[in-house]
Scaffold this active site. Sequence first.
Site, PDB file in Angstrom:
ATOM      1  N   ASN A 189      -8.496   1.528 -14.397  1.00 56.86           N
ATOM      2  CA  ASN A 189      -8.409   3.031 -14.850  1.00 56.86           C
ATOM      3  C   ASN A 189      -7.515   3.903 -15.471  1.00 56.86           C
ATOM      4  OD1 ASN A 189      -6.784   4.839 -13.311  1.00 56.86           O
ATOM      5  ND2 ASN A 189      -8.689   4.863 -11.759  1.00 56.86           N
ATOM      6  N   GLU A 386       8.764 -10.315   3.489  1.00 61.32           N
ATOM      7  CA  GLU A 386       8.250  -9.661   4.637  1.00 61.32           C
ATOM      8  C   GLU A 386       6.971  -9.539   5.360  1.00 61.32           C
ATOM      9  OE1 GLU A 386      11.063  -9.306   3.657  1.00 61.32           O
ATOM     10  OE2 GLU A 386      12.321 -11.172   5.186  1.00 61.32           O
TER      11      GLU A 386
END
Lengths: 661, 661
Positions: A189, A386
């Site tokens: 958007n 991670e």
Amino acid sequence: MTDLTPVLHAKAIDLGRLAIRATTAAGSGHPTTALSLAHIVAVLMYRVMRWTPADPGNPGSDRLVLSEGHAVPILYAACTDLGVVFGPDGKHRAMTESDLMTLREIGSPIDGHPNPVLGFPFFDAATGSLGQGLSVAAGLGCAARVDGLPKRIFCIIGDGESREGQIWEAMDFCADQRLGGVVAIFNCNTLGQSDYVSSAQDWEHLAAKAAAFGARVEIIDGHDPAAIERALRITEDGRPLAVIARTVKGWGVPSLGGPGHHGTPVKSEALAGVLAELDATARRLGVADIGAQDFAALKIAPPVAAPAARAAPQVPMGFGAALAKHPALALAKKLSPRRAYGMALAALGDANEAVVALDADVKNSTYAETFAKAHPDRYFEGRIAEQNMVSAAAGLAAAGKIAFVSTFGRFLERAFDQIEMAIIGGARIKLVGTHVGVTLAADGPSQMALADVAFARALAHVTDAKGRSLVVLTPSDAVSAYKLVLAMAEYDGPAYLRAVRGDLAILYRDDEQFPLGGSKVVRRPVEAPAVVLAASGYLVHSCLDAAEVLAQRGVAAAVVDAYALPLDAEPILEMARAARAAVLAVEDNYVGGLGSELAEASAALAAPVTVESLGVRRIPKSGRTPADVLDYVGLSVPEIVAAAERLARRQRSPHERNGSV
Amino acid sequence: MTDLTPVLHAKAIDLGRLAIRATTAAGSGHPTTALSLAHIVAVLMYRVMRWTPADPGNPGSDRLVLSEGHAVPILYAACTDLGVVFGPDGKHRAMTESDLMTLREIGSPIDGHPNPVLGFPFFDAATGSLGQGLSVAAGLGCAARVDGLPKRIFCIIGDGESREGQIWEAMDFCADQRLGGVVAIFNCNTLGQSDYVSSAQDWEHLAAKAAAFGARVEIIDGHDPAAIERALRITEDGRPLAVIARTVKGWGVPSLGGPGHHGTPVKSEALAGVLAELDATARRLGVADIGAQDFAALKIAPPVAAPAARAAPQVPMGFGAALAKHPALALAKKLSPRRAYGMALAALGDANEAVVALDADVKNSTYAETFAKAHPDRYFEGRIAEQNMVSAAAGLAAAGKIAFVSTFGRFLERAFDQIEMAIIGGARIKLVGTHVGVTLAADGPSQMALADVAFARALAHVTDAKGRSLVVLTPSDAVSAYKLVLAMAEYDGPAYLRAVRGDLAILYRDDEQFPLGGSKVVRRPVEAPAVVLAASGYLVHSCLDAAEVLAQRGVAAAVVDAYALPLDAEPILEMARAARAAVLAVEDNYVGGLGSELAEASAALAAPVTVESLGVRRIPKSGRTPADVLDYVGLSVPEIVAAAERLARRQRSPHERNGSV
């Protein structure tokens, strides 16, 4: 087939109306972001997804993860319209418009951002801290593959949000794992909070990036129902699907277009005018007269599959039996807790098919590879990423898996935000950090988990809506490590096990029990102790050595293995109180661990016991041996002895006891 | 020009030899990764970079950031060969081979991973936790632009490491900021720790990704000196340059090729054989006879420019003067600390041209925009990518900037690893987290900083090699916020300011002083207090309200604004001790903050004072007002009153004081 475009336009407008009204009622929220997703959500929830509003958490249904959690009013609007079942355990009921108008109320499960644990099982994870949803979706996709369920997992991501690197970690992971059922929908958007998004996050760049990351890419008008449906129904080919949807923030309401409208609800006095703009949009599209009869054409397909019955878990083998599988180790007097982790994880995998594991390219160091070899179909290699790994584990946990996540404890710090979000959402993830503390030595502070304890302890003292807290476990030998891994799998909540790198002497027999929150007196002098040494992990052994030296010097010291946080501190404080002794917490971490736990418990008493902490107070560096670094940070055995002697001497001096210090 | 290829081959082999010997001496380290970089490092440090070994920290020189910090032995080898100056302050000297052989010794600055603060100014930042170097390089690039220095910043990144999303956040940032002087060198040796890297990290995918992220891409043989030099000398065109270098892990030593050799030093007994393999490689390449005379052809160009003299900082304007610039606010009795942050930052920017700022698409919420508007050339928009922002700030700080970083405190959790790495490396970054605590209310727990205090306090009690610690500041009004922002700029170390969202009543006069580590008694009852309430931020106001209620009930309460961590707890404990009162810490955060600070200080005394903590013990949720959420988590004024009364009553009861509880 009838062209449903007008009906879906009308539905999108209806949902937009509800979302605007809800945020106005709440006095906060993000109506313009919601409007940019009105069509996508309508097509997903009324057409494409196979699910049932009566059982929104059904594991056989397609799933929708709203990564840009602040857009949630548009989903709540659809849930209201569809009467999605929600509410805390035992109080499930269909959502109504008056429920929707409780958005962001303190007593309402209709929270400001998605959160399943408050009683909204349509969601799989708490979102709102950006960039995490695609990883959760990937975890749900992994679980679906393990379970043989041909589910599709849709994930809506903001364009500005796609700046978060974790989105791209997740895309790599989806490509690696060939999660063709995962669909990333980028809501382009063009507007962030404070400005337009960077050109690096425009639809063209996002399309190019997704392609470079191995996704199949579709670019659509995000307000064209037919185009949306066509893209979302593309048949899987093993690649994740990236749908680049060009949308308008504040769609349908010209006065809410452009910058300056992020996170701003429509004021009550402006509401009628804004809703009139939506009405005008409906007239412009020729859908103003569409009503209930037309909406009947929107039929939701039921869940795609019923989950297969799962074999009941068996009791995992004991430590002795697990050890016997490793003949080379069977006679070892020393063993590393991380090796015990691998053994326990493999045994858990044998006993319970819900157990899965992830690791981040260090499985040969954490010993997650013991599990990966035994159960390759339930092992997911996360590579060096991670954050994605932790959020993917939250997704696996949401799908009912007992998901273990391992890496160096230090590298879990990278994912503290993700860990906290998982816990906020009620995910029962099982974290394992190895190579913790300064005894890692040679690799230096960039690899040593030292601040992890303070962070984890903070989460260990806070409960979620179901009363669960993080438990933090630092075993001092392989037996306790093994048993605590089994215990954390059993525990109905999140857990974090910390394992040092080195081999440690075996302290416990195989029949010893290690309750969560407990501690073990590993040395109890014949006479009343003058000082109680409390420690965990490696330093339990140092304290035992120190107690020997202290005994030679005539100072009786007890030693407690305080392996758990939160800790029942009372037995330790009572031992000290009874003997008029002080407590010395000896800690291989920065401030905020065992010493704080004991000091807080003591200071809250009407007659506090003296508690001192000897911990890491300078940033360590590389040293060639653990002893070198322990000495560098002031945690050598002689320094423990000196601190204990000083404390014991002070306890015995009534003058000092009563005087000010 | 003579073809220097043979000379550079020979140099690369010499450096490889040194790196292997150093890791063998250390008994740990990563020789095979080092070998994969031998040629790249030789070309960079002996040919391309403009710098001087006699002054490796010279700000006018090109810089090299080793993101894959574990490869550092190859850089140390070059530094040894070139006699790079190193050593703690006041003990600078040229590095020798015997220095190199102290790699990873506890007394040596030749640490296991790069770290400037230990006395190695060739480095700009501590690396070793992967994925952060390109952000640091970007920060150095931003600083060079501000300073008008045409430096180039080279950054070496592992292929496995490039799975970390932060690498791509950094690439976006480099493209946004048009940092054409930043060169990302991807070391594509195909091997991670536990396995081959994913195909997602092979050279072709990395090249496609870098191009999609807006970089200019060059693909080279990373062991071909001429190709390396050609690529690294490409003229800037405003785009970051990505050099995809195909390399061999364990280059030159066939027995160290393939998987299974990561992070494994050559054993002493195998050393001669391994070095003989390198000799054989030299013979194969026909460079075995190249010696000192040939090496003389490798001339290093001097630093590219001398930094311009910087205007001396002036004293920033006071709070009153800053307020006068905002006529609409001048009469306000309430003001938010975050607005005071913006005002103070702009004033600092006026007074000192070294002040720079970054924010992550929330500058209109944090009020960093006040600075951004006043000093657009020193403001760097980080977009929604907090990890990159923090590491880039570490780079800016390394280049001498006073770098402020702001976002919601909750989102700084995303960058805890990066914050800890910055602190490990001695970077004096200035962190500002806004919207902290539960009083954010409506947005819910995904946006509330609550665990940040425990983490930050851990780092506040540990010193770096120069004796510096993080200071943590939570102001209770706009005046103290303003002054603490000035104080944190002045402080020669890292700092973290926490600012709530809401407007707070002004408590202090403009001439009040706020020393780091201090606290303020904001209510001192005429009679001796029965209880001392200690708080910070929003809750100072709640405690003042509670003290009013307590006074009406006949309980005298003192109130302390404990705005700083670490805190000098003694004045607070002494006030309680003198009055035989207890202390109640009232905390808008999870366990590990002010309550722990006071409890630890008290419990360590021979005669501890009773300290209780009232804090956040359940995960909050959305509420429409701050009062709703404070009530939900048990921190309403009535609950503070009740806890204080209970404590005061217990203090007065000698039976309870002496009995066990």
